[in-house]
Design a protein around this motif. Sequence first.
Motif, PDB file in Angstrom:
ATOM      1  N   LEU A 236      13.234  46.419   6.871  1.00  0.00           N
ATOM      2  CA  LEU A 236      14.049  47.064   6.849  1.00  0.00           C
ATOM      3  C   LEU A 236      15.475  46.533   7.629  1.00  0.00           C
ATOM      4  O   LEU A 236      14.748  45.586   8.839  1.00  0.00           O
ATOM      5  CB  LEU A 236      14.458  48.406   7.023  1.00  0.00           C
ATOM      6  CG  LEU A 236      13.710  49.573   6.382  1.00  0.00           C
ATOM      7  CD1 LEU A 236      13.570  50.877   6.762  1.00  0.00           C
ATOM      8  CD2 LEU A 236      14.098  49.533   4.600  1.00  0.00           C
ATOM      9  N   ARG A 237      16.877  46.141   7.051  1.00  0.00           N
ATOM     10  CA  ARG A 237      17.960  45.229   7.508  1.00  0.00           C
ATOM     11  C   ARG A 237      18.810  45.671   7.986  1.00  0.00           C
ATOM     12  O   ARG A 237      19.520  46.818   7.317  1.00  0.00           O
ATOM     13  CB  ARG A 237      17.975  44.066   6.889  1.00  0.00           C
ATOM     14  CG  ARG A 237      16.685  43.314   6.926  1.00  0.00           C
ATOM     15  CD  ARG A 237      17.225  41.929   5.944  1.00  0.00           C
ATOM     16  NE  ARG A 237      17.311  42.967   4.108  1.00  0.00           N
ATOM     17  CZ  ARG A 237      17.854  41.999   3.590  1.00  0.00           C
ATOM     18  NH1 ARG A 237      17.491  40.557   3.254  1.00  0.00           N
ATOM     19  NH2 ARG A 237      17.056  42.620   1.871  1.00  0.00           N
ATOM     20  N   GLU A 238      19.172  46.226   9.613  1.00  0.00           N
ATOM     21  CA  GLU A 238      20.167  46.343  10.108  1.00  0.00           C
ATOM     22  C   GLU A 238      20.970  45.797  10.286  1.00  0.00           C
ATOM     23  O   GLU A 238      20.985  44.956  11.418  1.00  0.00           O
ATOM     24  CB  GLU A 238      20.112  47.530  11.165  1.00  0.00           C
ATOM     25  CG  GLU A 238      19.300  48.677  10.418  1.00  0.00           C
ATOM     26  CD  GLU A 238      20.137  49.226   9.349  1.00  0.00           C
ATOM     27  OE1 GLU A 238      21.105  49.411   9.851  1.00  0.00           O
ATOM     28  OE2 GLU A 238      19.961  50.887   9.214  1.00  0.00           O
ATOM     29  N   THR A 239      22.678  45.779  10.252  1.00  0.00           N
ATOM     30  CA  THR A 239      23.263  44.434  11.096  1.00  0.00           C
ATOM     31  C   THR A 239      24.347  44.897  11.109  1.00  0.00           C
ATOM     32  O   THR A 239      25.436  46.033  10.725  1.00  0.00           O
ATOM     33  CB  THR A 239      23.658  43.877   9.132  1.00  0.00           C
ATOM     34  OG1 THR A 239      22.967  43.143   8.912  1.00  0.00           O
ATOM     35  CG2 THR A 239      24.653  42.881   9.263  1.00  0.00           C
ATOM     36  N   LEU A 240      24.588  44.378  12.647  1.00  0.00           N
ATOM     37  CA  LEU A 240      25.880  44.089  13.349  1.00  0.00           C
ATOM     38  C   LEU A 240      26.890  43.168  13.214  1.00  0.00           C
ATOM     39  O   LEU A 240      26.158  42.443  13.583  1.00  0.00           O
ATOM     40  CB  LEU A 240      25.746  44.410  14.488  1.00  0.00           C
ATOM     41  CG  LEU A 240      26.323  45.025  15.727  1.00  0.00           C
ATOM     42  CD1 LEU A 240      27.410  46.315  15.335  1.00  0.00           C
ATOM     43  CD2 LEU A 240      26.086  44.684  17.338  1.00  0.00           C
ATOM     44  N   GLU A 241      27.532  43.457  12.876  1.00  0.00           N
ATOM     45  CA  GLU A 241      28.961  42.314  12.653  1.00  0.00           C
ATOM     46  C   GLU A 241      29.321  41.853  13.641  1.00  0.00           C
ATOM     47  O   GLU A 241      30.064  42.975  14.480  1.00  0.00           O
ATOM     48  CB  GLU A 241      29.999  42.827  11.455  1.00  0.00           C
ATOM     49  CG  GLU A 241      29.540  43.055   9.744  1.00  0.00           C
ATOM     50  CD  GLU A 241      29.383  41.807   9.411  1.00  0.00           C
ATOM     51  OE1 GLU A 241      29.398  40.430   9.733  1.00  0.00           O
ATOM     52  OE2 GLU A 241      28.408  42.102   8.148  1.00  0.00           O
ATOM     53  N   LEU A 242      29.434  40.685  14.257  1.00  0.00           N
ATOM     54  CA  LEU A 242      30.355  40.408  15.601  1.00  0.00           C
ATOM     55  C   LEU A 242      31.947  39.643  14.523  1.00  0.00           C
ATOM     56  O   LEU A 242      31.700  38.025  14.474  1.00  0.00           O
ATOM     57  CB  LEU A 242      29.537  39.604  16.152  1.00  0.00           C
ATOM     58  CG  LEU A 242      28.043  39.979  16.005  1.00  0.00           C
ATOM     59  CD1 LEU A 242      27.477  38.651  17.216  1.00  0.00           C
ATOM     60  CD2 LEU A 242      28.521  41.478  17.255  1.00  0.00           C
ATOM     61  N   PRO A 243      32.784  40.235  13.566  1.00  0.00           N
ATOM     62  CA  PRO A 243      33.587  39.738  13.469  1.00  0.00           C
ATOM     63  C   PRO A 243      35.025  38.744  14.222  1.00  0.00           C
ATOM     64  O   PRO A 243      35.101  37.142  14.295  1.00  0.00           O
ATOM     65  CB  PRO A 243      34.804  40.952  13.356  1.00  0.00           C
ATOM     66  CG  PRO A 243      34.359  42.220  14.342  1.00  0.00           C
ATOM     67  CD  PRO A 243      32.810  41.812  14.319  1.00  0.00           C
ATOM     68  N   GLU A 244      34.061  38.443  15.330  1.00  0.00           N
ATOM     69  CA  GLU A 244      35.289  37.452  16.824  1.00  0.00           C
ATOM     70  C   GLU A 244      34.651  36.302  16.807  1.00  0.00           C
ATOM     71  O   GLU A 244      35.149  35.521  16.954  1.00  0.00           O
ATOM     72  CB  GLU A 244      34.962  38.640  18.200  1.00  0.00           C
ATOM     73  CG  GLU A 244      35.419  37.714  19.226  1.00  0.00           C
ATOM     74  CD  GLU A 244      35.581  38.205  20.888  1.00  0.00           C
ATOM     75  OE1 GLU A 244      35.530  36.938  21.875  1.00  0.00           O
ATOM     76  OE2 GLU A 244      35.411  39.407  21.007  1.00  0.00           O
ATOM     77  N   ASP A 245      33.476  36.387  16.742  1.00  0.00           N
ATOM     78  CA  ASP A 245      32.728  35.272  16.165  1.00  0.00           C
ATOM     79  C   ASP A 245      32.308  34.761  14.622  1.00  0.00           C
ATOM     80  O   ASP A 245      31.573  33.601  15.073  1.00  0.00           O
ATOM     81  CB  ASP A 245      30.995  35.608  16.985  1.00  0.00           C
ATOM     82  CG  ASP A 245      31.469  36.589  18.364  1.00  0.00           C
ATOM     83  OD1 ASP A 245      32.477  35.286  19.496  1.00  0.00           O
ATOM     84  OD2 ASP A 245      30.761  36.849  18.405  1.00  0.00           O
TER      85      ASP A 245
END
Length: 278
Positions: A236-245
Amino acid sequence: MGTPLGDFIRAKRDSIQPEMLGLPDRGRRRSPGLRRLDLAARAGISVEYLTRIEQGRDRNPSAAVVNALADALSLDPAERNHLRYLAKITGGACAAHTGAAPARRDVRPSVLQALRLLEPGIALVTNRLGDVLAYTSAYEAVTRDTGLLDSAHPNLTRYVFTDPRARTFFADWDEIADEQAFDLWLGPSTESYEWFTAELAPIAGPDFAHRMNQHIVPRRGVLRLNHPSGHELQLLRETLELPEDAQQLIVFLPTGDRTAQAIDRLSRRPHGGLRAIS
């Protein structure tokens, strides 16, 4: 010349049969899918205006028109977001484009620290172009001997479309290819997206261009891998977005004991620990 917005609307229209929307079958058509006449009527706009949007002659439809088209096409939430994004870049960033450049490859120290805390889990930092920027030792174990990490600057998208080993490693290669092609639309910047696609297109071939123009919004189900050691992994994949980067921290979780035990065996082999690529 068309636009990403027009291409997406036309692709969705072609994929919809009238009966799916409760419309009568009007008989034989020159092209598959929903007629422009029917879509325009459902959206409350003229056929001529819809034609201009699809052909790229109108690059700035209002938010109301974009939402009406989303309703008329019965788009799901992910497809609606993509439609709005394409409307934005079609009328804004693309028109203002001044040059192409590669994406940044550095990862913030705090993000590396977060990645380090995830050991011995499987995780990596990447961007929408597919650049592998940092990863845990377990991610290295899972991808060892597949060719993915062989280059000095590994890139998942390039690997999927140009390395024959990818078609064996990814049990659902077609779905992964659609995911990687779609993510390019959300690249770190318009400039880096254009730089990367221009570099990749000549070596990836027509299949890559075809998937790009289809605008298939991926479902991102269970990731199934055929490891060269013989282990079959389901993650399974869990994604944390890092919008600053303009980056993402992705964590992979075993779906069951069989995969967890296989990963444990793979992780016991010698590895180099956490790695950041700059």
